[in-house]
Scaffold this active site. Structure first.
Site, mmCIF file in Angstrom:
data_model
loop_
_atom_site.group_PDB
_atom_site.id
_atom_site.type_symbol
_atom_site.label_atom_id
_atom_site.label_comp_id
_atom_site.label_asym_id
_atom_site.label_seq_id
_atom_site.Cartn_x
_atom_site.Cartn_y
_atom_site.Cartn_z
ATOM 1 N N GLN A 123 -5.091 2.367 -4.353
ATOM 2 C CA GLN A 123 -4.197 3.152 -3.506
ATOM 3 C C GLN A 123 -4.835 4.502 -3.164
ATOM 4 O O GLN A 123 -5.328 5.212 -4.045
ATOM 5 C CB GLN A 123 -2.852 3.358 -4.245
ATOM 6 C CG GLN A 123 -1.798 4.099 -3.455
ATOM 7 C CD GLN A 123 -1.256 3.320 -2.257
ATOM 8 O OE1 GLN A 123 -1.303 2.097 -2.228
ATOM 9 N NE2 GLN A 123 -0.780 4.031 -1.268
ATOM 10 N N ASP A 170 -7.702 -4.555 1.651
ATOM 11 C CA ASP A 170 -7.495 -3.459 2.598
ATOM 12 C C ASP A 170 -8.382 -3.599 3.836
ATOM 13 O O ASP A 170 -8.133 -2.965 4.859
ATOM 14 C CB ASP A 170 -7.866 -2.121 1.929
ATOM 15 C CG ASP A 170 -6.665 -1.377 1.386
ATOM 16 O OD1 ASP A 170 -5.593 -1.455 2.006
ATOM 17 O OD2 ASP A 170 -6.815 -0.711 0.347
ATOM 18 N N LYS A 222 4.947 -2.633 -2.917
ATOM 19 C CA LYS A 222 3.939 -3.697 -2.853
ATOM 20 C C LYS A 222 4.172 -4.701 -3.971
ATOM 21 O O LYS A 222 4.117 -5.913 -3.758
ATOM 22 C CB LYS A 222 2.521 -3.101 -2.981
ATOM 23 C CG LYS A 222 2.053 -2.403 -1.716
ATOM 24 C CD LYS A 222 0.778 -1.598 -1.949
ATOM 25 C CE LYS A 222 0.454 -0.793 -0.697
ATOM 26 N NZ LYS A 222 -0.647 0.148 -0.879
HETATM 27 N N1 GUN Z 1 -2.480 4.716 1.294
HETATM 28 C C1 GUN Z 1 -1.744 4.712 2.437
HETATM 29 N N2 GUN Z 1 -1.975 3.581 3.154
HETATM 30 C C2 GUN Z 1 -2.870 2.862 2.452
HETATM 31 C C3 GUN Z 1 -3.488 1.594 2.674
HETATM 32 O O1 GUN Z 1 -3.273 0.907 3.678
HETATM 33 N N3 GUN Z 1 -4.349 1.179 1.693
HETATM 34 C C4 GUN Z 1 -4.614 1.918 0.591
HETATM 35 N N4 GUN Z 1 -5.485 1.430 -0.288
HETATM 36 N N5 GUN Z 1 -4.060 3.097 0.364
HETATM 37 C C5 GUN Z 1 -3.192 3.561 1.281
#
Ligand code: GUN
Length: 281
Positions: free
Chosen positions: A96, A119, A52
């Site tokens: 996350q 998100d 990311k």
């Molecule tokens: N962990 C796995 N996929 C995601 C996601 O799309 N957002 C977040 N915040 N954590 C994740």
């Protein structure tokens, strides 16, 4: 059969976003900022967060990762979120997942200012999406949606079957397809005859976490099949779709890896930029 190249689509989206960031920078004299909070040392989460950060830098966003040990108190995380909520240089906040057991996931999600919730997990955004109002849209279903639209721009009247009803994928995916005037069936572990449901589908989105569940004889010849699964098995990472079988039948199919995954991160960048733009109005 069209092999849907998520890597290429994500690279194209990132290139568009990079241009947009440059335009926003010259217009507002600042760039959108993404802050990711990473708690603990789970390897998959660390890899996601690194990707990311790399992608955010590539398109010119301001990017920051705040790391805490597994033992961090919930209060510390909530206070940091409050601080980020009122920080004007932060356009998007992502915590996350998964979180350590002693931290209440829903409390954390609800602490994030909905206008910075990249998100799309905050109840306000979930509600807005289901009511058809403007909202942040969870990154993975948004990525799936953009891939489907590339293959079939007009989804009106199509029959879509979503396999899996998670808040992360299945439910928001359903809302996006419904908005496009699809007839949507949400299926799950208690669905009686999943094969029969899938056989009726023009579009199948498999997001259930069961390795190679969707078989070749479950899929119509002209179906678009999107595989959200990432399952670790003895033969390596496989999706929720039996790739070899389904690729002989479907009109279009995403591979795993290289399908939905790269689009998820590109959509996170898109969401950050969209949050920034809404905050400038
Ligand atoms: N962990 C796995 N996929 C995601 C996601 O799309 N957002 C977040 N915040 N954590 C994740």
């Amino acid at each position: 059969m069209i092999l849907i190249d998520g890597k290429k689509a994500a690279a194209e989206l990132r290139a568009e976003l990079k241009e947009e960031v440059a335009e926003l920078k010259s217009k507002h004299n600042k760039v959108p900022g993404l802050t990711v909070i990473l708690i603990g040392d789970l390897t998959p989460s660390q890899i996601y967060v690194r990707n990311k950060e790399k992608s955010a830098n590539e398109v010119g966003l301001k990017s920051e990762v705040i790391k805490y040990p597994d033992s961090v108190e919930e209060k510390t995380v909530l206070e940091k979120i409050q601080e980020l909520n009122s920080d004007e240089t932060v356009s998007g906040i992502l915590v996350q997942l998964p979180l350590p057991k002693h931290i209440d996931k829903q409390k954390v999600i609800e602490a994030i200012d909905p206008s910075k919730d990249v998100d799309g997990f905050h109840p306000m955004n979930v509600g807005n999406l289901s009511s058809g109002y403007e909202s942040s849209i969870p990154c993975t279903p948004l990525g799936c949606y953009l891939l489907i639209k590339k293959i079939e721009p007009n989804l009106s009247g199509k029959k879509a079957v979503v396999v899996g009803r998670s808040n992360l994928n299945g439910k928001p995916m359903t809302q996006l397809l419904l908005k496009e005037n699809c007839t949507v069936i949400i299926t799950h572990s208690k669905t009686k005859d999943l094969k029969a449901e899938c056989l009726g589908a023009d579009i199948i989105v498999a997001a259930v976490g069961i390795p190679e569940l969707v078989r070749g004889d479950w899929v119509k010849k002209d179906a678009i099949v999107i595989d959200v699964g990432i399952n670790k098995t003895d033969k390596g990472i496989v999706g929720d779709v039996h790739f070899d079988e389904v690729s002989k039948n479907a009109k279009a199919l995403t591979p795993v890896p290289g399908g939905v995954g790269p689009m998820t991160i590109a959509c996170l960048l898109k969401n950050t930029i969209d949050c920034f733009k809404r905050s400038q109005i």
